[in-house]
Design an enzyme around this catalytic site. Sequence first.
Site, mmCIF file in Angstrom:
data_model
loop_
_atom_site.group_PDB
_atom_site.id
_atom_site.type_symbol
_atom_site.label_atom_id
_atom_site.label_comp_id
_atom_site.label_asym_id
_atom_site.label_seq_id
_atom_site.Cartn_x
_atom_site.Cartn_y
_atom_site.Cartn_z
ATOM 1 N N SER A 81 0.806 -1.221 0.000
ATOM 2 C CA SER A 81 0.000 0.000 0.000
ATOM 3 C C SER A 81 0.837 1.267 0.000
ATOM 4 C CB SER A 81 -0.930 0.005 1.220
ATOM 5 O OG SER A 81 -0.184 -0.015 2.428
ATOM 6 N N HIS A 87 1.117 3.928 7.651
ATOM 7 C CA HIS A 87 0.652 4.601 6.446
ATOM 8 C C HIS A 87 0.846 6.111 6.608
ATOM 9 C CE1 HIS A 87 -1.522 0.735 6.404
ATOM 10 N NE2 HIS A 87 -1.298 0.814 5.100
ATOM 11 N N ASP A 95 -1.151 5.470 12.165
ATOM 12 C CA ASP A 95 -1.023 4.064 12.580
ATOM 13 C C ASP A 95 0.423 3.576 12.587
ATOM 14 O OD1 ASP A 95 -0.476 4.002 9.890
ATOM 15 O OD2 ASP A 95 -2.040 2.554 9.369
#
Length: 207
Positions: free
Chosen positions: A15, A189, A186
């Site tokens: 991601s 990210h 978090d």
Amino acid sequence: MIFQPGQRVVFIGDSITDCGRRDEYAPYGDGYMNLVRSFTTARHPSVGLTWVNRGISGDTVRDLVRRWETDAIAEQPDWLSVMIGINDIWRAHQPGYEADAVPIDEFTVTLRGLLKTVVERTGCRLILADPYFIEPDPAQPQRADTDRYCAVVATLAEEFNALHVRTQAAFNTVLASTSPADWADDQVHPGLPGHAVIAQAYLDLIN
């Protein structure tokens, strides 16, 4: 600069590389990859590079195996950047996800095999980026595991004569005067400033 005129530069990963490149931020995403592309293009506009983002959110090295032929080899890169490992580690620390974690021995063997295959079949040069965890305490369990996986990436970078992007070290530097929440909600990210930390680590090597 390391790149030559007309070369094809492919980024693959999870991601952190994806960053919406398959939907609203197509085709490059809104993360570090696009920052690297943008600043390199601005600084060297005559080089005429082709940039490709093949990040997919949630991927581990196991997922790269399934799509390596189409998303790495078939792209015929001159340079292939690989940033993988965050999910491999993270899932070992999340209740209910442990079975999807990738042990370090499997990670090492799998990533080495993927890199060997793409170099043999395309002749590309490699850029290997560390996984990271935005945590200043090296004794914290997930951070400690991350450092172990970073050591694997360092070993593979030496084996394959690859450029080594030390993303964990880059975050360690900024964490000396900031907190993890300044970079990511978090610890994984990042917002755009966190992606800029990663991108700067790339640009230091590229230039």
